[in-house]
Write a protein that holds these residues in place. Structure first.
Motif, mmCIF file in Angstrom:
data_model
loop_
_atom_site.group_PDB
_atom_site.id
_atom_site.type_symbol
_atom_site.label_atom_id
_atom_site.label_comp_id
_atom_site.label_asym_id
_atom_site.label_seq_id
_atom_site.Cartn_x
_atom_site.Cartn_y
_atom_site.Cartn_z
ATOM 1 N N LEU A 161 -5.565 2.127 3.719
ATOM 2 C CA LEU A 161 -5.010 2.627 5.128
ATOM 3 C C LEU A 161 -6.290 4.032 5.613
ATOM 4 O O LEU A 161 -5.500 3.904 6.725
ATOM 5 N N ASP A 196 6.074 -2.382 2.575
ATOM 6 C CA ASP A 196 6.808 -1.975 4.382
ATOM 7 C C ASP A 196 5.317 -0.356 4.076
ATOM 8 O O ASP A 196 5.442 -0.233 5.517
ATOM 9 N N LYS A 197 4.916 -0.404 3.410
ATOM 10 C CA LYS A 197 3.843 1.049 3.744
ATOM 11 C C LYS A 197 2.568 0.528 3.855
ATOM 12 O O LYS A 197 1.540 0.775 4.768
ATOM 13 N N ILE A 198 2.449 -0.448 3.616
ATOM 14 C CA ILE A 198 0.835 -1.291 3.704
ATOM 15 C C ILE A 198 0.835 -2.407 4.867
ATOM 16 O O ILE A 198 -0.341 -2.757 5.717
ATOM 17 N N LYS A 199 1.730 -2.157 5.797
ATOM 18 C CA LYS A 199 1.757 -3.136 7.050
ATOM 19 C C LYS A 199 0.500 -4.328 7.059
ATOM 20 O O LYS A 199 0.079 -3.834 8.294
ATOM 21 N N GLY A 200 0.531 -4.952 6.886
ATOM 22 C CA GLY A 200 -0.246 -5.908 6.958
ATOM 23 C C GLY A 200 -1.129 -6.747 5.693
ATOM 24 O O GLY A 200 -1.864 -7.039 6.325
ATOM 25 N N LYS A 201 -1.309 -6.193 5.507
ATOM 26 C CA LYS A 201 -2.818 -5.419 4.797
ATOM 27 C C LYS A 201 -2.741 -5.905 3.348
ATOM 28 O O LYS A 201 -3.343 -5.496 2.141
ATOM 29 N N GLU A 202 -2.003 -6.792 2.998
ATOM 30 C CA GLU A 202 -2.010 -7.491 1.598
ATOM 31 C C GLU A 202 -2.937 -8.026 1.339
ATOM 32 O O GLU A 202 -2.956 -8.288 -0.449
#
Length: 188
Positions: free
Chosen positions: A38, A70-76
């Motif tokens: 992030l 839920d914390k990384i919001k699509g940056k898996e």
């Protein structure tokens, strides 16, 4: 000593063989902090996540994403390649057997030490009380009544020799300790 250990090991393995071969399975994942993806500098510690999942699910998708998805919001796709997941299996039966053997050996040595501690005063008391100077061991008298007396003298002589050797060894150990401590104080 090894002969006594083998039946114990065989018995333990036999009785515990009905359980699963590997009793302790886990998945261990080490990942960077979520803030590294992030671009946030609040948290810089690495994450360690340990979970009990099947080996096929020991990866970022099966262990990490359900917890921090839920914390990384699509940056898996940026986060998962930085994670290292390992499936660890250990055989707790072998660990139990080794611990039992170690405890058994320590107990055996403690009993032996207690036996020697009890025997030492008796041996020293007997040796010092019955000390007789030995002049010639080859002389034997032919009278039957003196043969039992000679056996007692021989056993006493043997105890005297053992006691003498033990005292000699103790003196040598004291002398060595004194030399070591003297040298140690001279070096300082």
């Amino acid at each position: 000593m090894y002969v006594k250990v083998i039946p114990i090991v065989v018995a333990i393995v036999f009785f515990t063989g009905t359980q699963a071969q590997y009793e302790d399975k886990r998945c261990k994942c080490i990942c960077p902090s979520v803030s590294s993806v992030l671009n946030n500098t609040d948290e810089t510690n690495r994450m360690l996540i340990i979970d009990n999942v099947p080996p096929s699910k020991c990866n970022c998708d099966g262990v990490i994403l359900p917890r921090v998805g839920d914390k990384i919001k699509g940056k898996e796709q940026e986060f998962c390649p930085r994670c290292e997941c390992k499936n660890e299996i250990r055989n707790t039966t072998i660990i139990k057997v080794v611990v039992i053997i170690v405890i058994w050996i320590i107990s055996l040595l403690a009993c032996y030490m207690a036996f020697l501690s009890c025997l030492d005063p008796l041996l020293n008391k007997r040796v010092k009380a019955n000390y007789q100077e030995h002049t010639n061991e080859d002389e034997e008298t032919s009278t039957p009544s003196s043969s039992s007396h000679q056996m007692g003298v021989r056993s006493t002589n043997m105890l005297n020799r053992v006691g003498h050797q033990q005292d000699k060894w103790k003196r040598q150990v004291r002398e060595q300790r004194r030399n070591i401590y003297d040298r140690h104080t001279m070096l300082n």
